[in-house]
Design a protein around this motif. Sequence first.
Motif, mmCIF file in Angstrom:
data_model
loop_
_atom_site.group_PDB
_atom_site.id
_atom_site.type_symbol
_atom_site.label_atom_id
_atom_site.label_comp_id
_atom_site.label_asym_id
_atom_site.label_seq_id
_atom_site.Cartn_x
_atom_site.Cartn_y
_atom_site.Cartn_z
ATOM 1 N N TYR A 1 0.841 -1.197 0.000
ATOM 2 C CA TYR A 1 0.000 0.000 0.000
ATOM 3 C C TYR A 1 0.881 1.253 0.000
ATOM 4 O O TYR A 1 0.625 2.213 -0.737
ATOM 5 N N ALA A 2 1.931 1.233 0.814
ATOM 6 C CA ALA A 2 2.833 2.381 0.905
ATOM 7 C C ALA A 2 3.542 2.638 -0.410
ATOM 8 O O ALA A 2 3.638 3.789 -0.866
ATOM 9 N N GLN A 3 4.062 1.595 -1.035
ATOM 10 C CA GLN A 3 4.767 1.764 -2.312
ATOM 11 C C GLN A 3 3.850 2.330 -3.382
ATOM 12 O O GLN A 3 4.252 3.198 -4.166
ATOM 13 N N HIS A 4 2.626 1.825 -3.425
ATOM 14 C CA HIS A 4 1.669 2.291 -4.439
ATOM 15 C C HIS A 4 1.496 3.803 -4.373
ATOM 16 O O HIS A 4 1.606 4.505 -5.384
ATOM 17 N N HIS A 5 1.232 4.320 -3.176
ATOM 18 C CA HIS A 5 0.984 5.758 -3.042
ATOM 19 C C HIS A 5 2.273 6.572 -3.095
ATOM 20 O O HIS A 5 2.283 7.685 -3.636
ATOM 21 N N ALA A 6 3.355 6.036 -2.559
ATOM 22 C CA ALA A 6 4.629 6.766 -2.586
ATOM 23 C C ALA A 6 5.124 6.927 -4.014
ATOM 24 O O ALA A 6 5.561 8.019 -4.415
ATOM 25 N N GLU A 7 5.060 5.879 -4.789
ATOM 26 C CA GLU A 7 5.568 5.942 -6.160
ATOM 27 C C GLU A 7 4.737 6.868 -7.033
ATOM 28 O O GLU A 7 5.274 7.568 -7.897
ATOM 29 N N ARG A 8 3.434 6.889 -6.814
ATOM 30 C CA ARG A 8 2.592 7.795 -7.610
ATOM 31 C C ARG A 8 2.910 9.248 -7.277
ATOM 32 O O ARG A 8 2.936 10.104 -8.165
ATOM 33 N N PHE A 9 3.171 9.525 -5.994
ATOM 34 C CA PHE A 9 3.515 10.893 -5.592
ATOM 35 C C PHE A 9 4.910 11.265 -6.089
ATOM 36 O O PHE A 9 5.104 12.330 -6.680
ATOM 37 N N ILE A 10 5.876 10.386 -5.893
ATOM 38 C CA ILE A 10 7.258 10.662 -6.298
ATOM 39 C C ILE A 10 7.384 10.811 -7.810
ATOM 40 O O ILE A 10 8.249 11.533 -8.301
ATOM 41 N N ALA A 11 6.494 10.154 -8.552
ATOM 42 C CA ALA A 11 6.526 10.257 -10.016
ATOM 43 C C ALA A 11 6.317 11.687 -10.484
ATOM 44 O O ALA A 11 6.709 12.048 -11.604
ATOM 45 N N THR A 12 5.685 12.531 -9.659
ATOM 46 C CA THR A 12 5.474 13.921 -10.037
ATOM 47 C C THR A 12 6.763 14.740 -9.907
ATOM 48 O O THR A 12 6.867 15.818 -10.490
ATOM 49 N N PHE A 13 7.736 14.232 -9.134
ATOM 50 C CA PHE A 13 8.918 15.021 -8.831
ATOM 51 C C PHE A 13 9.742 15.359 -10.072
ATOM 52 O O PHE A 13 10.192 16.498 -10.241
ATOM 53 N N ALA A 14 10.002 14.363 -10.922
ATOM 54 C CA ALA A 14 10.853 14.592 -12.093
ATOM 55 C C ALA A 14 10.249 15.663 -12.994
ATOM 56 O O ALA A 14 10.957 16.539 -13.500
ATOM 57 N N ARG A 15 8.943 15.605 -13.193
ATOM 58 C CA ARG A 15 8.274 16.600 -14.041
ATOM 59 C C ARG A 15 8.363 17.992 -13.425
ATOM 60 O O ARG A 15 8.437 18.991 -14.150
ATOM 61 N N LEU A 16 8.388 18.060 -12.094
ATOM 62 C CA LEU A 16 8.415 19.341 -11.398
ATOM 63 C C LEU A 16 9.826 19.831 -11.093
ATOM 64 O O LEU A 16 9.990 20.871 -10.457
ATOM 65 N N GLY A 17 10.836 19.106 -11.503
ATOM 66 C CA GLY A 17 12.204 19.541 -11.247
ATOM 67 C C GLY A 17 12.625 19.373 -9.801
ATOM 68 O O GLY A 17 13.549 20.050 -9.339
ATOM 69 N N ILE A 18 11.971 18.467 -9.064
ATOM 70 C CA ILE A 18 12.363 18.154 -7.685
ATOM 71 C C ILE A 18 13.293 16.954 -7.764
ATOM 72 O O ILE A 18 12.850 15.851 -8.117
ATOM 73 N N VAL A 19 14.562 17.152 -7.448
ATOM 74 C CA VAL A 19 15.553 16.097 -7.688
ATOM 75 C C VAL A 19 16.358 15.802 -6.418
ATOM 76 O O VAL A 19 17.480 16.293 -6.239
ATOM 77 N N PRO A 20 15.789 14.997 -5.495
ATOM 78 C CA PRO A 20 16.567 14.600 -4.314
ATOM 79 C C PRO A 20 17.779 13.768 -4.716
ATOM 80 O O PRO A 20 17.773 13.073 -5.743
ATOM 81 N N ASP A 21 18.811 13.820 -3.908
ATOM 82 C CA ASP A 21 19.996 13.006 -4.157
ATOM 83 C C ASP A 21 19.768 11.563 -3.740
ATOM 84 O O ASP A 21 20.464 10.655 -4.215
ATOM 85 N N GLU A 22 18.817 11.338 -2.834
ATOM 86 C CA GLU A 22 18.547 9.980 -2.373
ATOM 87 C C GLU A 22 17.118 9.865 -1.858
ATOM 88 O O GLU A 22 16.563 10.803 -1.304
ATOM 89 N N PHE A 23 16.527 8.682 -2.101
ATOM 90 C CA PHE A 23 15.229 8.326 -1.548
ATOM 91 C C PHE A 23 15.440 7.155 -0.590
ATOM 92 O O PHE A 23 16.133 6.198 -0.926
ATOM 93 N N THR A 24 14.838 7.221 0.590
ATOM 94 C CA THR A 24 14.991 6.157 1.572
ATOM 95 C C THR A 24 13.642 5.778 2.152
ATOM 96 O O THR A 24 12.916 6.637 2.662
ATOM 97 N N TYR A 25 13.305 4.493 2.067
ATOM 98 C CA TYR A 25 12.110 3.974 2.730
ATOM 99 C C TYR A 25 12.483 3.654 4.171
ATOM 100 O O TYR A 25 13.445 2.921 4.431
ATOM 101 N N MET A 26 11.709 4.194 5.120
ATOM 102 C CA MET A 26 12.033 4.010 6.529
ATOM 103 C C MET A 26 11.938 2.547 6.954
ATOM 104 O O MET A 26 12.659 2.117 7.860
ATOM 105 N N SER A 27 11.085 1.745 6.328
ATOM 106 C CA SER A 27 10.996 0.326 6.669
ATOM 107 C C SER A 27 12.336 -0.357 6.432
ATOM 108 O O SER A 27 12.785 -1.178 7.246
ATOM 109 N N ALA A 28 12.999 -0.005 5.332
ATOM 110 C CA ALA A 28 14.303 -0.597 5.032
ATOM 111 C C ALA A 28 15.347 -0.144 6.042
ATOM 112 O O ALA A 28 16.224 -0.928 6.447
#
Length: 399
Positions: A107-134
């Motif tokens: 459930y978390a991946q589904h919603h996180a990936e859909r939200f993060i997918a907007t970042f590239a189009r918006l020029g939001i470019v983090p150096d790293e993404f980290t899932y807290m579960s990992a």
Amino acid sequence: MTVAVPREVFWADAEASLLARDRSHTIRDSKTPSGAVPISGLRGPIITSALYRTFKGQGLTCRFAYTIDDYDPMDSQSMRSREGMSEHMGKPLCTIPSPDGDPAKSYAQHHAERFIATFARLGIVPDEFTYMSALYRSGALDRSIDLVLRNAAAVREIYARVANVRKDDDWYPVSLICERCGKIGTTKATGYDGTLVTYECLPRYVEWADGCGHKGRTSPFKGGSKLLWNLQWCAQWDYFDVTYEEGGKDLLTAGGSRDRSNEIYRAVWGKEPPFGLQHEFLTLGGKKMSTSKGVGALAHELVELYQPEIVRFLMIRTHPKRHIEFDPTGPSLSKLYDEYDRCGEAFAKDLESDLGRVWALAQVSEPRAPGHRARFSDVANWIQIPSIERDLGAHASGL
């Protein structure tokens, strides 16, 4: 005699001036993927992106870390009534099945990936993404968990002093994964012997989930537990060496989560908390946007409809400390486009003007002075006149 009034420093530059020049910095943002994200959820990442560009543009050594808080429990009251969700209330978001039935995703991946997918189009470019579960399961936060459990009395004192929230002497600021039902939001930790934590999974501990009543002792390490929000915030600052983190008004009010975390970070970790400004809400008709309450559109829908530069401009044109009132069905949209063009003209005349800086930070790619553009409101009026050909009006507007 005319007295010169000192020019107010541009807000992003003012934040950059807080950071030391002789060290590396980390700017951080995060999201809890508990459901679809409303468009207001984009203000934080876009502000952080604008600050990140500003910090680097001023020669600061800086990285942008983004965390997905998928180890948080499912606690949304609106989800409890949905078919098939009641049994998952209180479980970590990363252990709940994806709503689209994809067995490879949570459930978390589904919603996180859909939200993060907007970042590239918006020029939001983090150096790293980290899932807290990992991060929890890897043991990377075990030192912080042990530190918090050994200093539970200090944490209880800070809750009482800073936020007037009083906890029993057997309360420990950590949630255990119940060994029987797998829930994390219904467990109360009551003791720690340096190795194991004593806990109960209480049926009425929270309003949004029912515990199974199990009592046990288990290791809090390698993903066996999760720090409560204020403590997790501190652990993230420590792990990522965060020096700057802005946040929403709901977290940064006096006596709120940020104040508590600041004091805990000083007392338990022995470190100074990061700098960070507070951003106001984005409202629709005077109401805070919330998908659970049916107020506002979704972030990915807005990005599909509007130019990415306009979305960025919407979020940073208004000073972060002031709220944004946006209604795409009224005159807000045409005014937004007209203001965007006005700031573009200011950039062409003076790159360092405040309006020019806002326009530059709204660009997804390297900013270049725009050419002449007819005002959006004028074009919108023209194409409604029967004698005006619509394709000519669109061509004139550059849209």
